[in-house]
Design an enzyme around this catalytic site. Structure first.
Site, PDB file in Angstrom:
ATOM      1  N   ASP A   1      -7.965  18.869 -13.600  1.00  0.00           N
ATOM      2  CA  ASP A   1      -8.312  17.549 -14.119  1.00  0.00           C
ATOM      3  C   ASP A   1      -7.893  17.542 -15.587  1.00  0.00           C
ATOM      4  O   ASP A   1      -8.508  18.197 -16.429  1.00  0.00           O
ATOM      5  CB  ASP A   1      -9.821  17.313 -13.955  1.00  0.00           C
ATOM      6  CG  ASP A   1     -10.238  15.898 -14.345  1.00  0.00           C
ATOM      7  OD1 ASP A   1      -9.605  15.330 -15.260  1.00  0.00           O
ATOM      8  OD2 ASP A   1     -11.190  15.366 -13.756  1.00  0.00           O
TER       9      ASP A   1
ATOM     10  N   ARG B   1       0.835  -1.211   0.000  1.00  0.00           N
ATOM     11  CA  ARG B   1       0.000   0.000   0.000  1.00  0.00           C
ATOM     12  C   ARG B   1       0.868   1.257   0.000  1.00  0.00           C
ATOM     13  O   ARG B   1       0.566   2.239  -0.675  1.00  0.00           O
ATOM     14  CB  ARG B   1      -0.968  -0.011   1.203  1.00  0.00           C
ATOM     15  CG  ARG B   1      -1.749   1.277   1.341  1.00  0.00           C
ATOM     16  CD  ARG B   1      -3.038   1.169   2.146  1.00  0.00           C
ATOM     17  NE  ARG B   1      -2.956   0.299   3.299  1.00  0.00           N
ATOM     18  CZ  ARG B   1      -2.319   0.568   4.444  1.00  0.00           C
ATOM     19  NH1 ARG B   1      -1.692   1.720   4.582  1.00  0.00           N
ATOM     20  NH2 ARG B   1      -2.300  -0.291   5.439  1.00  0.00           N
TER      21      ARG B   1
ATOM     22  N   TYR C   1     -17.377  16.823 -14.674  1.00  0.00           N
ATOM     23  CA  TYR C   1     -17.813  15.436 -14.620  1.00  0.00           C
ATOM     24  C   TYR C   1     -18.794  15.251 -13.451  1.00  0.00           C
ATOM     25  O   TYR C   1     -18.509  15.675 -12.321  1.00  0.00           O
ATOM     26  CB  TYR C   1     -16.592  14.513 -14.476  1.00  0.00           C
ATOM     27  CG  TYR C   1     -16.980  13.091 -14.229  1.00  0.00           C
ATOM     28  CD1 TYR C   1     -17.806  12.420 -15.123  1.00  0.00           C
ATOM     29  CD2 TYR C   1     -16.561  12.414 -13.093  1.00  0.00           C
ATOM     30  CE1 TYR C   1     -18.205  11.113 -14.888  1.00  0.00           C
ATOM     31  CE2 TYR C   1     -16.945  11.102 -12.848  1.00  0.00           C
ATOM     32  CZ  TYR C   1     -17.774  10.469 -13.754  1.00  0.00           C
ATOM     33  OH  TYR C   1     -18.170   9.183 -13.519  1.00  0.00           O
TER      34      TYR C   1
ATOM     35  N   LYS D   1      -9.323   6.616 -18.965  1.00  0.00           N
ATOM     36  CA  LYS D   1      -9.680   7.199 -20.257  1.00  0.00           C
ATOM     37  C   LYS D   1      -8.496   7.118 -21.227  1.00  0.00           C
ATOM     38  O   LYS D   1      -8.039   6.031 -21.555  1.00  0.00           O
ATOM     39  CB  LYS D   1     -10.180   8.630 -20.027  1.00  0.00           C
ATOM     40  CG  LYS D   1     -11.269   8.721 -18.960  1.00  0.00           C
ATOM     41  CD  LYS D   1     -12.490   7.947 -19.377  1.00  0.00           C
ATOM     42  CE  LYS D   1     -13.662   7.908 -18.418  1.00  0.00           C
ATOM     43  NZ  LYS D   1     -13.538   8.162 -17.023  1.00  0.00           N
TER      44      LYS D   1
HETATM   45  C1  LIG Z   1     -13.001  14.294 -16.354  1.00  0.00           C
HETATM   46  C2  LIG Z   1     -13.180  13.121 -15.455  1.00  0.00           C
HETATM   47  N1  LIG Z   1     -12.605  13.125 -14.240  1.00  0.00           N
HETATM   48  C3  LIG Z   1     -12.740  12.079 -13.391  1.00  0.00           C
HETATM   49  C4  LIG Z   1     -13.485  10.977 -13.734  1.00  0.00           C
HETATM   50  C5  LIG Z   1     -13.616   9.814 -12.777  1.00  0.00           C
HETATM   51  O1  LIG Z   1     -12.767   8.776 -13.184  1.00  0.00           O
HETATM   52  P1  LIG Z   1     -13.043   7.191 -12.965  1.00  0.00           P
HETATM   53  O2  LIG Z   1     -14.267   6.846 -13.753  1.00  0.00           O
HETATM   54  O3  LIG Z   1     -11.782   6.570 -13.470  1.00  0.00           O
HETATM   55  O4  LIG Z   1     -13.246   6.982 -11.507  1.00  0.00           O
HETATM   56  C6  LIG Z   1     -14.080  10.913 -14.991  1.00  0.00           C
HETATM   57  C7  LIG Z   1     -14.873   9.724 -15.375  1.00  0.00           C
HETATM   58  O5  LIG Z   1     -15.590   9.720 -16.360  1.00  0.00           O
HETATM   59  C8  LIG Z   1     -13.932  12.016 -15.879  1.00  0.00           C
HETATM   60  O6  LIG Z   1     -14.492  12.020 -17.089  1.00  0.00           O
END
Ligand SMILES: Cc1ncc(COP(=O)(O)O)c(C=O)c1O
Length: 386
Positions: free
Chosen positions: A170, A46, A98, A195
């Site tokens: 992000d 961890r 998101y 992604k």
């Molecule tokens: C811009 C963005 N940030 C964070 C996330 C969250 O990621 P995860 O689905 O890998 O938990 C997403 C998921 O679609 C996203 O599109």
């Protein structure tokens, strides 16, 4: 070394014993100590694990940061970052973002007394009005998911810094191949590595990159204490995907630009939201701060009645959530990815019942356009017959 070379070489020069070109998967969770008070650098998985460490170092280097942290999902990465904040702290957050990030802030972090205000992060006057002495950070998505709004990262970072706040970006949609916010002043980068970084719709992962010694130490403490870390198998899979990031992003951009331009001219389409298109309001800022465009965009049909038949008739393009993989995926944000955002906010920003989000894959653009063409034609025919 250029970024293409760094990506292709992830993990291929670190394995000193066998010279393996692909870094091995170390499943071990416990590591022997040579003697009391001594460690090989690995104690318990961890805290640190060999395969994950290679990925984390690569992430930090690619994003021009000081430390990287691999998490079990993008949401786990966001939760780990939000643990920096304490009861009473306040965040300024991109208005369009998101839905899962919104849900985490509004339904979970709010119960711990961490609050957020949602604001157009290009409007510094609005941000100044919302700012209080308890405001500790700005969280930006740029481009935003799903409306592809662009924020001037350098401008927001300078403003945040002048008030002693952190800027968190992000960077999921552009990846460090096209945009490196730390070079523009950001303190923390978060990725849903599920992604584009993973790129094949087969690994769920998140990454955090921090700039600065103190922040990196704090994040290491939180990452280990919370424990939402990425396992060795998934760390390896993510590195494998990242090796081809440059090629994939170039093809995603090329395909998305062609498909978005084609859709813009289509009789059933009202608007296309893609920063590569010259009429997009963020086009110039995007060109200045990034070296390319993502492979995802949104488009609005002229009538909500076209949505259901289009989603039913697409064949090559999958009607599925997520984005950033080699396969083309289309989603309906208002009932899927963004359902947790209250309708009044969704309408205010334009995530309405006529909006579709399209993650353009790396198939041939002619085939993607042919699939859209037949689905839109079928939707038109069905509406006329109804
Ligand atoms: C811009 C963005 N940030 C964070 C996330 C969250 O990621 P995860 O689905 O890998 O938990 C997403 C998921 O679609 C996203 O599109």
């Amino acid at each position: 070394m250029k970024i293409e070379s760094r990506l292709a070489q992830i993990g291929s020069i670190q394995e000193p014993v066998t010279g393996a070109v692909s870094f091995p998967i170390y499943n071990a969770t416990a590591f022997r100590h040579p003697r009391l008070g001594e460690s090989t650098g690995f104690d318990y998985a961890r805290s640190k694990s060999p395969t994950r460490k290679v990925l984390e170092e690569a992430a930090a280097q690619l994003e021009s940061g000081d430390a990287g942290f691999a998490c079990s999902s993008g949401m786990a990465a966001l939760q780990t970052i939000f643990a920096l904040f304490s009861q009473g702290d306040h965040l300024l957050v991109s208005l369009d973002l998101y839905g899962g990030t919104y849900r985490l802030l509004e339904r979970i972090m709010s119960r711990f007394g961490v609050t957020a205000s949602y604001v157009d992060t290009n409007d510094l006057d609005a941000m100044s009005t919302l700012y209080t002495p308890n405001t500790k950070a700005v969280l930006i998505e740029t481009p935003t998911n799903p409306l592809m709004m662009i924020t001037d990262i350098e401008r927001v970072c300078a403003w945040a810094k002048s008030k002693g706040m952190l800027t968190i970006v992000d960077n999921t949609l552009l990846t460090p191949f096209f945009q490196r916010p730390i070079e523009l002043g950001a303190d923390i980068i978060i990725h849903s590595a599920t992604k584009y970084l993973g790129g094949h719709n087969d690994v769920l992962a998140g990454l955090i990159v921090t700039k600065g010694k103190e922040l990196s130490e704090q994040m290491a403490f939180l990452h280990n204490s919370i424990g939402a870390v990425l396992g060795a198998q998934d760390s390896w899979l993510l590195m494998r995907g990242m090796k081809t990031l440059a090629l994939r992003m170039e093809r995603h951009q090329e395909n998305a630009t062609r498909v978005a331009s084609w859709l813009l001219e289509h009789e059933l389409v009202e608007e296309v939201y893609y920063p590569a298109l010259p009429h997009h309001p963020g086009h110039d800022v995007q060109n200045r701060q990034s070296s390319g465009n993502t492979g995802i965009f949104s488009f609005r049909l002229k009538d909500a009645g076209y949505i259901e038949p289009v989603l039913r008739h697409i064949k090559l393009i999958a009607f599925a959530e997520s984005l950033g993989g080699v396969e083309s995926l289309m989603t309906y944000p208002s009932v899927q990815t963004h359902a947790d955002i209250p309708e009044e906010i969704r309408r205010q920003i334009g995530v309405d019942d006529k909006l579709l989000r399209f993650s353009v894959g790396i198939e041939h653009a002619d085939d993607i356009i042919a699939d859209l063409d037949q689905a839109l034609a079928a939707a038109k025919r069905e509406r006329q017959e109804a």
